[in-house]
Design a protein around this motif. Structure first.
Motif, PDB file in Angstrom:
ATOM      1  N   GLN A  14     -73.921 -38.681  -8.892  1.00 39.73           N
ATOM      2  CA  GLN A  14     -73.342 -37.547  -8.181  1.00 39.73           C
ATOM      3  C   GLN A  14     -74.385 -36.845  -7.320  1.00 39.73           C
ATOM      4  O   GLN A  14     -74.099 -36.455  -6.190  1.00 39.73           O
ATOM      5  CB  GLN A  14     -72.725 -36.539  -9.154  1.00 39.73           C
ATOM      6  CG  GLN A  14     -72.102 -35.351  -8.419  1.00 39.73           C
ATOM      7  CD  GLN A  14     -71.486 -34.338  -9.349  1.00 39.73           C
ATOM      8  OE1 GLN A  14     -71.251 -34.628 -10.511  1.00 39.73           O
ATOM      9  NE2 GLN A  14     -71.255 -33.155  -8.844  1.00 39.73           N
ATOM     10  N   ARG A  15     -75.605 -36.700  -7.853  1.00 38.73           N
ATOM     11  CA  ARG A  15     -76.669 -36.057  -7.064  1.00 38.73           C
ATOM     12  C   ARG A  15     -76.946 -36.848  -5.791  1.00 38.73           C
ATOM     13  O   ARG A  15     -77.141 -36.263  -4.728  1.00 38.73           O
ATOM     14  CB  ARG A  15     -77.941 -35.926  -7.909  1.00 38.73           C
ATOM     15  CG  ARG A  15     -77.877 -34.841  -8.964  1.00 38.73           C
ATOM     16  CD  ARG A  15     -79.188 -34.736  -9.750  1.00 38.73           C
ATOM     17  NE  ARG A  15     -80.322 -34.531  -8.862  1.00 38.73           N
ATOM     18  CZ  ARG A  15     -81.457 -35.228  -8.901  1.00 38.73           C
ATOM     19  NH1 ARG A  15     -81.619 -36.203  -9.779  1.00 38.73           N
ATOM     20  NH2 ARG A  15     -82.435 -34.965  -8.068  1.00 38.73           N
ATOM     21  N   ILE A  16     -76.979 -38.161  -5.901  1.00 44.03           N
ATOM     22  CA  ILE A  16     -77.200 -39.004  -4.723  1.00 44.03           C
ATOM     23  C   ILE A  16     -76.082 -38.789  -3.711  1.00 44.03           C
ATOM     24  O   ILE A  16     -76.329 -38.613  -2.509  1.00 44.03           O
ATOM     25  CB  ILE A  16     -77.291 -40.491  -5.123  1.00 44.03           C
ATOM     26  CG1 ILE A  16     -78.555 -40.742  -5.945  1.00 44.03           C
ATOM     27  CG2 ILE A  16     -77.275 -41.384  -3.871  1.00 44.03           C
ATOM     28  CD1 ILE A  16     -78.599 -42.117  -6.610  1.00 44.03           C
ATOM     29  N   GLN A  17     -74.840 -38.798  -4.178  1.00 49.96           N
ATOM     30  CA  GLN A  17     -73.700 -38.588  -3.280  1.00 49.96           C
ATOM     31  C   GLN A  17     -73.804 -37.237  -2.575  1.00 49.96           C
ATOM     32  O   GLN A  17     -73.608 -37.145  -1.356  1.00 49.96           O
ATOM     33  CB  GLN A  17     -72.382 -38.661  -4.064  1.00 49.96           C
ATOM     34  CG  GLN A  17     -72.030 -40.053  -4.537  1.00 49.96           C
ATOM     35  CD  GLN A  17     -70.790 -40.035  -5.416  1.00 49.96           C
ATOM     36  OE1 GLN A  17     -70.612 -39.133  -6.243  1.00 49.96           O
ATOM     37  NE2 GLN A  17     -69.940 -41.030  -5.254  1.00 49.96           N
ATOM     38  N   ASP A  18     -74.101 -36.186  -3.346  1.00 52.03           N
ATOM     39  CA  ASP A  18     -74.160 -34.844  -2.766  1.00 52.03           C
ATOM     40  C   ASP A  18     -75.265 -34.720  -1.722  1.00 52.03           C
ATOM     41  O   ASP A  18     -75.064 -34.147  -0.652  1.00 52.03           O
ATOM     42  CB  ASP A  18     -74.355 -33.800  -3.869  1.00 52.03           C
ATOM     43  CG  ASP A  18     -73.126 -33.638  -4.760  1.00 52.03           C
ATOM     44  OD1 ASP A  18     -72.029 -34.050  -4.340  1.00 52.03           O
ATOM     45  OD2 ASP A  18     -73.271 -33.121  -5.873  1.00 52.03           O
ATOM     46  N   VAL A  19     -76.439 -35.267  -2.035  1.00 57.69           N
ATOM     47  CA  VAL A  19     -77.554 -35.198  -1.083  1.00 57.69           C
ATOM     48  C   VAL A  19     -77.249 -36.030   0.156  1.00 57.69           C
ATOM     49  O   VAL A  19     -77.542 -35.615   1.285  1.00 57.69           O
ATOM     50  CB  VAL A  19     -78.866 -35.652  -1.758  1.00 57.69           C
ATOM     51  CG1 VAL A  19     -79.956 -35.908  -0.729  1.00 57.69           C
ATOM     52  CG2 VAL A  19     -79.324 -34.584  -2.749  1.00 57.69           C
ATOM     53  N   ALA A  20     -76.655 -37.198  -0.034  1.00 53.58           N
ATOM     54  CA  ALA A  20     -76.293 -38.043   1.109  1.00 53.58           C
ATOM     55  C   ALA A  20     -75.328 -37.306   2.026  1.00 53.58           C
ATOM     56  O   ALA A  20     -75.492 -37.316   3.255  1.00 53.58           O
ATOM     57  CB  ALA A  20     -75.679 -39.352   0.623  1.00 53.58           C
TER      58      ALA A  20
END
Length: 199
Positions: A14-20
């Protein structure tokens, strides 16, 4: 592009998705690299690759998360007897599901050139065609078919690409879009019934 999804468990994916999503919004999909996403997260590229091999994989994962409620709505519609009441309920459910997916649709609209060849485009087209098919009365003429397509486009337009041109809150636009979509579907079903009665 605003925040991505409904709250769910906090994890690396989820963190990767949000930062992306943040970086895609700031500088565009094409200009964002996996290296920049990893740097913003303060992780190695290897850690990022464990979850996603490409930017497209990130976008596809977002698309799948956000469109899951739309798929559930389609599945419900396919299990129901066709008719006006079912079509209206289908629109209501679709409108609710669409609210959760608005960030992804805005992203797709704002990055059309960049994401044209991503595999999510065909998937979205298939969902839209399936929804129009469920909304359209059996034996509907061209005018009724256009009304049903217009009903779906009205829901999308009121919440996504046309939203910047419209007044009111997202909730108000959603209610207005649903009301107009229901009018179009009601007219399509009534005209279709009249045509069948005249035969």
């Amino acid at each position: 592009m605003p925040s991505t999804r409904q709250p769910r468990r906090s994890d690396t994916r989820q963190r990767i998705q949000d930062v992306a999503v943040e970086l895609f919004a700031e500088q565009g999909y094409e200009k964002t690299s996996l290296r920049e996403i990893a740097e913003r997260l303060d992780v190695t590229k290897a850690a990022l690759y464990y979850h996603f091999k490409t930017k497209e994989d990130i976008v596809v994962s977002l698309f799948e998360d956000l469109t899951r409620p739309l798929d559930e709505t389609l599945a419900w519609g396919e299990s129901q007897e066709r008719g006006l009441d079912t079509s209206i309920e289908l629109l209501r459910r679709y409108s609710e599901a669409l609210e959760q997916a608005v960030p992804m649709f805005r992203f797709l609209h704002e990055n059309q050139a960049a994401v044209r060849d991503l595999r999510i485009g065909e998937s979205f087209k298939e969902r839209s065609l399936a929804m129009v098919n469920l909304l359209t009365p059996p034996g509907a003429g061209v005018e009724e078919q256009v009304r049903c397509v217009s009903a779906l486009l009205t829901l999308h337009g009121s919440q996504t690409f046309a939203a910047a041109l419209l007044m009111g809150t997202a909730e108000e636009r959603g209610r207005a879009g649903l009301a107009i979509a229901v009018e179009l579907i009601r007219a399509a079903h009534e005209r279709s019934e009249q045509s069948s009665a005249e035969l």
